[in-house]
Design a protein around this motif. Structure first.
Motif, PDB file in Angstrom:
ATOM      1  N   ASN A 184      25.138 -40.004 182.265  1.00  0.00           N
ATOM      2  CA  ASN A 184      24.796 -39.176 183.427  1.00  0.00           C
ATOM      3  C   ASN A 184      23.357 -39.338 183.897  1.00  0.00           C
ATOM      4  OD1 ASN A 184      27.382 -38.285 182.943  1.00  0.00           O
ATOM      5  ND2 ASN A 184      26.753 -36.343 182.046  1.00  0.00           N
ATOM      6  N   HIS A 185      22.926 -40.604 184.005  1.00  0.00           N
ATOM      7  CA  HIS A 185      21.614 -40.950 184.555  1.00  0.00           C
ATOM      8  C   HIS A 185      20.447 -40.478 183.682  1.00  0.00           C
ATOM      9  CE1 HIS A 185      23.824 -42.076 188.150  1.00  0.00           C
ATOM     10  NE2 HIS A 185      24.311 -40.868 188.227  1.00  0.00           N
ATOM     11  N   MET A 186      20.692 -40.159 182.434  1.00  0.00           N
ATOM     12  CA  MET A 186      19.610 -39.839 181.512  1.00  0.00           C
ATOM     13  C   MET A 186      18.776 -41.087 181.253  1.00  0.00           C
ATOM     14  SD  MET A 186      17.944 -37.776 179.527  1.00  0.00           S
ATOM     15  CE  MET A 186      18.898 -36.309 179.092  1.00  0.00           C
ATOM     16  N   THR A 187      17.471 -40.946 181.251  1.00  0.00           N
ATOM     17  CA  THR A 187      16.590 -42.073 180.982  1.00  0.00           C
ATOM     18  C   THR A 187      16.074 -42.006 179.554  1.00  0.00           C
ATOM     19  OG1 THR A 187      14.588 -40.892 181.675  1.00  0.00           O
ATOM     20  CG2 THR A 187      15.848 -42.063 183.395  1.00  0.00           C
ATOM     21  N   VAL A 188      15.543 -43.151 179.066  1.00  0.00           N
ATOM     22  CA  VAL A 188      14.965 -43.197 177.728  1.00  0.00           C
ATOM     23  C   VAL A 188      13.811 -42.207 177.625  1.00  0.00           C
ATOM     24  CG1 VAL A 188      13.670 -44.637 176.112  1.00  0.00           C
ATOM     25  CG2 VAL A 188      15.701 -45.567 177.245  1.00  0.00           C
ATOM     26  N   GLU A 189      12.984 -42.140 178.662  1.00  0.00           N
ATOM     27  CA  GLU A 189      11.822 -41.261 178.644  1.00  0.00           C
ATOM     28  C   GLU A 189      12.240 -39.796 178.531  1.00  0.00           C
ATOM     29  OE1 GLU A 189      12.343 -43.719 180.794  1.00  0.00           O
ATOM     30  OE2 GLU A 189      10.884 -45.125 179.917  1.00  0.00           O
ATOM     31  N   ARG A 190      13.255 -39.411 179.288  1.00  0.00           N
ATOM     32  CA  ARG A 190      13.704 -38.021 179.228  1.00  0.00           C
ATOM     33  C   ARG A 190      14.328 -37.699 177.883  1.00  0.00           C
ATOM     34  NH1 ARG A 190      16.642 -37.128 185.124  1.00  0.00           N
ATOM     35  NH2 ARG A 190      14.740 -37.224 186.395  1.00  0.00           N
ATOM     36  N   ALA A 191      15.105 -38.644 177.367  1.00  0.00           N
ATOM     37  CA  ALA A 191      15.738 -38.420 176.066  1.00  0.00           C
ATOM     38  C   ALA A 191      14.689 -38.260 174.975  1.00  0.00           C
ATOM     39  CB  ALA A 191      16.672 -39.581 175.739  1.00  0.00           C
ATOM     40  N   ARG A 192      13.675 -39.122 174.993  1.00  0.00           N
ATOM     41  CA  ARG A 192      12.625 -39.057 173.973  1.00  0.00           C
ATOM     42  C   ARG A 192      11.798 -37.782 174.104  1.00  0.00           C
ATOM     43  NH1 ARG A 192      10.667 -43.410 171.318  1.00  0.00           N
ATOM     44  NH2 ARG A 192       8.525 -42.778 171.760  1.00  0.00           N
ATOM     45  N   GLY A 193      11.700 -37.269 175.308  1.00  0.00           N
ATOM     46  CA  GLY A 193      10.927 -36.059 175.521  1.00  0.00           C
ATOM     47  C   GLY A 193      11.713 -34.781 175.306  1.00  0.00           C
ATOM     48  N   GLY A 194      12.995 -34.926 174.912  1.00  0.00           N
ATOM     49  CA  GLY A 194      13.815 -33.737 174.699  1.00  0.00           C
ATOM     50  C   GLY A 194      14.261 -33.104 175.995  1.00  0.00           C
ATOM     51  N   GLY A 195      14.492 -33.952 177.029  1.00  0.00           N
ATOM     52  CA  GLY A 195      14.931 -33.445 178.325  1.00  0.00           C
ATOM     53  C   GLY A 195      16.261 -32.731 178.245  1.00  0.00           C
ATOM     54  N   GLY A 196      16.604 -32.021 179.323  1.00  0.00           N
ATOM     55  CA  GLY A 196      17.846 -31.254 179.351  1.00  0.00           C
ATOM     56  C   GLY A 196      19.033 -32.065 178.898  1.00  0.00           C
ATOM     57  N   PRO A 197      19.882 -31.499 178.012  1.00  0.00           N
ATOM     58  CA  PRO A 197      21.008 -32.247 177.468  1.00  0.00           C
ATOM     59  C   PRO A 197      22.022 -32.625 178.548  1.00  0.00           C
ATOM     60  CG  PRO A 197      21.201 -29.926 176.906  1.00  0.00           C
ATOM     61  CD  PRO A 197      19.844 -30.115 177.523  1.00  0.00           C
ATOM     62  N   ARG A 198      22.484 -33.874 178.489  1.00  0.00           N
ATOM     63  CA  ARG A 198      23.486 -34.360 179.441  1.00  0.00           C
ATOM     64  C   ARG A 198      24.555 -35.117 178.662  1.00  0.00           C
ATOM     65  NH1 ARG A 198      20.125 -36.671 184.696  1.00  0.00           N
ATOM     66  NH2 ARG A 198      18.841 -34.820 185.032  1.00  0.00           N
ATOM     67  N   SER A 199      25.505 -34.399 178.153  1.00  0.00           N
ATOM     68  CA  SER A 199      26.517 -35.007 177.311  1.00  0.00           C
ATOM     69  C   SER A 199      27.594 -35.670 178.148  1.00  0.00           C
ATOM     70  CB  SER A 199      27.158 -33.954 176.398  1.00  0.00           C
ATOM     71  OG  SER A 199      26.207 -33.402 175.527  1.00  0.00           O
ATOM     72  N   ARG A 200      28.025 -36.841 177.710  1.00  0.00           N
ATOM     73  CA  ARG A 200      29.181 -37.486 178.314  1.00  0.00           C
ATOM     74  C   ARG A 200      30.446 -36.740 177.900  1.00  0.00           C
ATOM     75  NH1 ARG A 200      28.077 -42.282 177.011  1.00  0.00           N
ATOM     76  NH2 ARG A 200      27.706 -43.271 179.025  1.00  0.00           N
ATOM     77  N   ASN A 201      30.439 -36.200 176.698  1.00  0.00           N
ATOM     78  CA  ASN A 201      31.618 -35.526 176.145  1.00  0.00           C
ATOM     79  C   ASN A 201      31.232 -34.103 175.739  1.00  0.00           C
ATOM     80  OD1 ASN A 201      33.261 -38.089 176.107  1.00  0.00           O
ATOM     81  ND2 ASN A 201      31.679 -38.677 174.663  1.00  0.00           N
TER      82      ASN A 201
END
Length: 400
Positions: free
Chosen positions: A322-339
């Motif tokens: 869902n368009h999550m980026t590496v930077e957002r994931a590493r920063g603990g960005g809002g969760p965007r689960s595929r499942n």
């Protein structure tokens, strides 16, 4: 579908869910295109023996022969068998045949003669690039957990496991009044009513299946564990195991296998101190994320847990959801689960911390452990997500 309903469709004329054909044709190409388009869209009825103007002209070919050709074509004429119902009626002037095609939501869109077809108004057409992307999304590249596994029945679900899960959710399943079990399974999306037939969803099998990998579409949905002597897969293999069963058990068995590899020894004082290869909390979080966010539309690949001399790598099929980026994931960005259903279930089973804390948790655990930073790679070319933990110099000489 009954003849009276077919007559009603004929009177209404062609539309996005109804198409007329005079007959089958020699190679069934026009029939196949229409069936493919209906299945990839919202379903529809193809009626044979009707002119473009809606006049009943009948099919002159032998009625039994037509039914045989249609049945055979539905099984092998497209990229996958098509769930459809055939009917016929002896109208004055000839036989009218129809194919009632239901909406298909398998692992990918159906193809006829190598092409994807969709329904647009009264025509069967090839989708535009944007339409094709939306179509792939609808077929499971985003919400695969809701897909129906048609070759499995309700008995594929372990009811005791489902009841245990409901208790973990804090639901009283013993005191009356109670929702009927079948309704409960449907409400919780463990089962789905597929045209009158109850079948498990992919989510239902992954969380509550008796044999989650025992079905053609789910064979590779597990974690493959391997430990190598050296720094790449060409090195000799020291240990290998497959963590199968439900996704909850996959995580537990993967962590258990990793624990069995042992660790290193330290002597900060006169007494020996045993040290694991990695902090278990960080490893568990990475494996949980891998099985939650993996793209279950990628059916030929497993989640990989690989231990090398200097690093541990967890690889998950698919890209960040869902368009999550590496930077957002590493920063603990809002969760965007595929499942989402699988993710929520992991929280209920206490294998996952508060949503969105996974990467910060791994970073802190690794910093306190050996001062390193976990690495995240989103490989869009090969459709893989990799998390790498560096073991450090101590583990380098003492890895199993």
């Amino acid at each position: 579908m009954e003849w009276i309903k077919i007559l009603h469709r004929i009177r209404e004329g062609e539309g996005d869910r109804t198409e007329f054909k005079r007959g089958l044709g020699r190679d069934l190409s026009s029939v196949g295109k229409a069936i493919c388009a209906f299945a990839n869209s919202d379903g529809g009825v193809l009626i044979l023996g009707i002119s473009d103007s809606g006049e009943i002209i009948g099919v002159t070919e032998n009625s039994e022969r037509v039914q045989e050709r249609l049945t055979s074509f539905l099984q092998s004429g497209l990229s996958a068998p098509v769930p459809a119902r055939c009917g016929r009626h002896d109208a004055q002037g000839g036989w009218v045949h129809w194919i009632d095609v239901r909406r298909e939501r398998g692992l990918e869109p159906l193809r006829h003669n190598g092409k994807v077809w969709v329904r647009r108004a009264r025509s069967s057409v090839e989708p535009s690039p944007s339409e094709l992307q939306e179509l792939y999304n609808a077929f499971g590249f985003v919400l695969t957990e809701n897909q129906v596994i048609r070759r499995a029945g309700p008995d594929a679900i372990d009811i005791d496991l489902f009841r245990s899960f409901q208790r973990d959710r804090g639901i009283d399943i013993d005191s009356p009044p109670q929702v009927a079990l079948e309704s409960d399974l449907l409400n919780q999306q463990v089962l789905s009513d597929d045209d009158g037939q109850l079948c498990p969803t992919l989510y239902g099998l992954l969380l509550f299946g008796r044999d989650p990998q025992g079905h053609p579409h789910t064979t590779n949905f597990f974690v493959r564990c391997a430990c190598y002597r050296g720094d790449d897969q060409a090195s000799s293999v020291l240990s290998v195991a497959d963590a199968r069963a439900t996704v909850v058990d996959q995580v537990r068995r993967s962590v258990g296998w990793f624990r069995s590899l042992g660790g290193s020894e330290r002597y900060p004082s006169p007494f020996r101190e045993d040290r694991p290869l990695l902090p278990e909390r960080a490893l568990r979080e990475a494996i949980v994320n891998a099985v939650i966010h993996r793209d279950y539309a990628v059916t030929g690949s497993t989640v990989l847990l690989e231990v090398f001399r200097q690093r541990v790598v967890i690889t998950s099929p698919g890209v960040l959801p869902n368009h999550m980026t590496v930077e957002r994931a590493r920063g603990g960005g809002g969760p965007r689960s595929r499942n989402e259903l699988v993710a929520n279930a992991m929280v209920v089973r206490r294998l996952m911390e508060q949503r969105g804390r996974g990467w910060p948790l791994m970073r802190r655990a690794m910093f306190e452990f050996n001062g390193t930073e976990p690495e995240l790679e989103n490989d869009t070319d090969n459709r893989l997500v990799r998390v790498t933990f560096r073991l450090g110099k101590e583990a380098e000489t003492s890895a199993p």
